[in-house]
Structures are given as C-alpha cells and as structure tokens.
Design a protein around this motif. Sequence first.
Motif, PDB file in Angstrom:
ATOM      1  N   ILE A   1     -27.111  11.963 -28.114  1.00  0.00           N
ATOM      2  CA  ILE A   1     -28.243  12.272 -28.981  1.00  0.00           C
ATOM      3  C   ILE A   1     -28.049  11.808 -30.417  1.00  0.00           C
ATOM      4  N   SER A   2     -26.822  11.464 -30.804  1.00  0.00           N
ATOM      5  CA  SER A   2     -26.543  11.111 -32.199  1.00  0.00           C
ATOM      6  C   SER A   2     -26.707   9.609 -32.423  1.00  0.00           C
ATOM      7  N   GLU A   3     -27.159   9.268 -33.617  1.00  0.00           N
ATOM      8  CA  GLU A   3     -27.273   7.865 -33.988  1.00  0.00           C
ATOM      9  C   GLU A   3     -25.884   7.222 -34.076  1.00  0.00           C
ATOM     10  N   TYR A   4     -24.931   7.995 -34.498  1.00  0.00           N
ATOM     11  CA  TYR A   4     -23.549   7.503 -34.573  1.00  0.00           C
ATOM     12  C   TYR A   4     -22.610   8.710 -34.523  1.00  0.00           C
ATOM     13  N   SER A   5     -21.387   8.455 -34.130  1.00  0.00           N
ATOM     14  CA  SER A   5     -20.337   9.456 -34.022  1.00  0.00           C
ATOM     15  C   SER A   5     -20.633  10.453 -32.900  1.00  0.00           C
ATOM     16  N   ALA A   6     -19.718  11.366 -32.699  1.00  0.00           N
ATOM     17  CA  ALA A   6     -19.849  12.449 -31.722  1.00  0.00           C
ATOM     18  C   ALA A   6     -18.742  13.452 -32.010  1.00  0.00           C
ATOM     19  N   HIS A   7     -19.056  14.733 -31.826  1.00  0.00           N
ATOM     20  CA  HIS A   7     -18.014  15.728 -32.118  1.00  0.00           C
ATOM     21  C   HIS A   7     -17.012  15.804 -30.972  1.00  0.00           C
ATOM     22  N   ASN A   8     -15.798  16.143 -31.319  1.00  0.00           N
ATOM     23  CA  ASN A   8     -14.760  16.268 -30.292  1.00  0.00           C
ATOM     24  C   ASN A   8     -14.037  17.596 -30.443  1.00  0.00           C
ATOM     25  N   GLN A   9     -13.168  17.873 -29.510  1.00  0.00           N
ATOM     26  CA  GLN A   9     -12.446  19.134 -29.514  1.00  0.00           C
ATOM     27  C   GLN A   9     -11.106  18.962 -28.813  1.00  0.00           C
TER      28      GLN A   9
ATOM     29  N   GLU B   1     -11.546  23.994 -27.325  1.00  0.00           N
ATOM     30  CA  GLU B   1     -11.685  24.635 -28.625  1.00  0.00           C
ATOM     31  C   GLU B   1     -12.755  23.874 -29.405  1.00  0.00           C
ATOM     32  N   GLU B   2     -13.971  24.373 -29.346  1.00  0.00           N
ATOM     33  CA  GLU B   2     -15.121  23.652 -29.898  1.00  0.00           C
ATOM     34  C   GLU B   2     -14.996  23.462 -31.408  1.00  0.00           C
ATOM     35  N   SER B   3     -15.349  22.270 -31.873  1.00  0.00           N
ATOM     36  CA  SER B   3     -15.239  21.970 -33.297  1.00  0.00           C
ATOM     37  C   SER B   3     -16.507  22.298 -34.081  1.00  0.00           C
ATOM     38  N   ILE B   4     -17.660  22.450 -33.405  1.00  0.00           N
ATOM     39  CA  ILE B   4     -18.900  22.757 -34.124  1.00  0.00           C
ATOM     40  C   ILE B   4     -19.477  24.111 -33.700  1.00  0.00           C
ATOM     41  N   HIS B   5     -18.703  24.881 -32.939  1.00  0.00           N
ATOM     42  CA  HIS B   5     -19.090  26.237 -32.563  1.00  0.00           C
ATOM     43  C   HIS B   5     -17.939  27.183 -32.896  1.00  0.00           C
TER      44      HIS B   5
END
Length: 311
Positions: free
Chosen positions: A194-202, A289-293
């Motif tokens: 869904i992101s134009e660029y990048s993505a979160h990781n964990q 271990e979620e990085s955005i939650h």
Amino acid sequence: MSQTKNSTLKQLPHKEIRHRLFGSVEPIEKTKPTEKENMHDIQNEKKDFLFELDSVGITNVKHPITIKSDMKPTTQTTIGTFSFSSSLPQTSKGTNMSRFTEQLNNYYSEGFVVSFTSLKAFTKELSERLEQQDATIEISFPWFFERNAPHTELSGLNHADITMAVTYDKLSGYTMCASLGGKVATLCPCSKEISEYSAHNQRGNITMEIEFTSDFTEGAIDWKSHLLEAAESNASSRLYPVLKRPDEKVVTETAYENPRFVEDIVRLVAADLYEMDFVSKFKVSCRNEESIHLHDAIASVSFDKSAKSSE
C-alpha cells in the motif's frame, strides 16, 4: 569515596562476640545419629500415599556443559539449565533428590558432552539409581554460531536458544524432543503493497518444538543447524552481529524482496520441518515485535507426521 564523619579507629569486639551480638547462640546438645545408616529415611518409606505422581525432581540447576556443532565454533562450552524428574509410585513417599545432582557431577567429571546419545545413557542410568520406572532430563542453553556479513563477510557470533529433553521408560524406551528459538527480520507485505515507498519491518522470534523419530541417531546430521536454517531461510532477512554499510544495503534490499506475514513464517518453516526425515511431530510459533504497533503479532502451527502416515 565520601569522607567518614569520624576518622577515629574503633576497637571492635572479637568476631565470636560480634556474632552473639547479632543473634548467634551456642549449639544445643545433639542426640540424633550422625551416621547415614543410623538415620531414619523418611522419604524412602513405603505405604499407601494416595496417588501416583506424574513427576518429581529438581529444576533450575545451572551447570557448565560442552556441546558440539557442525557450525563454528564446533566445540563450545556454555551454561545449561537442567531439570531432572521421574514418576513416583503410590507406595513411595518421596524420591532421593541428591542422586540427581550426584549423577550430574559424575558425568561432568568424566567430560560431559551434551548430545542425545549421552542424555539417553544418563536417563537410563538415572532411572536405575532411583529404582524407578522412568527418568527425564531437560537442558536449556544458548548455542552460539558464527555468522558472516552478507557483503563484507566480517564475522561475529549469533546465538539461538536450545532445549533438549530425553525421557527413558523401561517399557516404552526413549522419547527425544528438542526446541530451537531464533530471531529473524520480517518485512510487512501489506505495508509494502500500500505504500508508495518503503515498508515497516519487525523482529521475528521463531520457536520450533520437535519430537524426533524413534530411529534418529546423531552423527550424520547436526539437527541444530537444520532447525536454524529452517527458521532463517524462510524469513525476510537473517540477522547479523557485524554489519558495514554495504552489508546494510544487502540486508535492507533482501528484506524488501522477501516480505513475510507472521502467518507466512510459520507455514514456510513448517514445510521445511515436514520434509526433515528425523522429525516425527512439530510445532512452529512466531512472535513479531511490531515496529508501528504497541502489540505483537503471533501465529503457530502443529503437525504430527506419524499420525498422518498411519491414516
């Protein structure tokens, strides 16, 4: 150091007097026997004690051990945390706790290399010493392995958490189980989509619990490295102890090329374990271990290959 209020030297009373000041008393007259053969053995009484016990023993015993591996360092010492137990019949009041640590010390003095071969011998001998039907030993320890950075190949040591357990029963023989807990990196497929660029990781924490087939023997394979490979090869990226900028580029791009949900991880690892001939049944768990939650994401899957083959 801070300056004391009074620098005058004190004349302290004798140590024995100091002990009495803080509550020590003189020993009373002793009337009970001091020789083992004359002591009443309560724990060894034989009566009807209402219930048979599934297990009785000791746990949280820490002791140095030696382990072998196909991965460097091939021989290493570490600290094992032991549990020892056996069942107890209804007619026995208790077990002889000292025999657990006594046998551990005997094995250590003779050069205790922890393997399923040595643990099988240990449990059989322990059941005989305890005069019981069975005996179980479980050991948990950190296992270290060398890991080279993906581009510069600079080396360092990572570790995984290992547990080994063996139960010996006079009637049914041996049961051998193990678990490996390792850490990986995961990148969120949804975030990437869904992101134009990048993505979160964990960071993902993968745990594999397995039971070995009855014909499993050590020597041909190092089961630790096989389980580690199952965890790491199915992640978005492995973790590394030493990374320079060219290495970070490789790790970041590799993770982006291999997005994984927590559900994906356990299914992919399960597929690898399913293909391992020495594994009879398994459970795979993963906790991200979620990085955005503020919460963590979890998933698990269990499978019994022996049950499947008997259908």
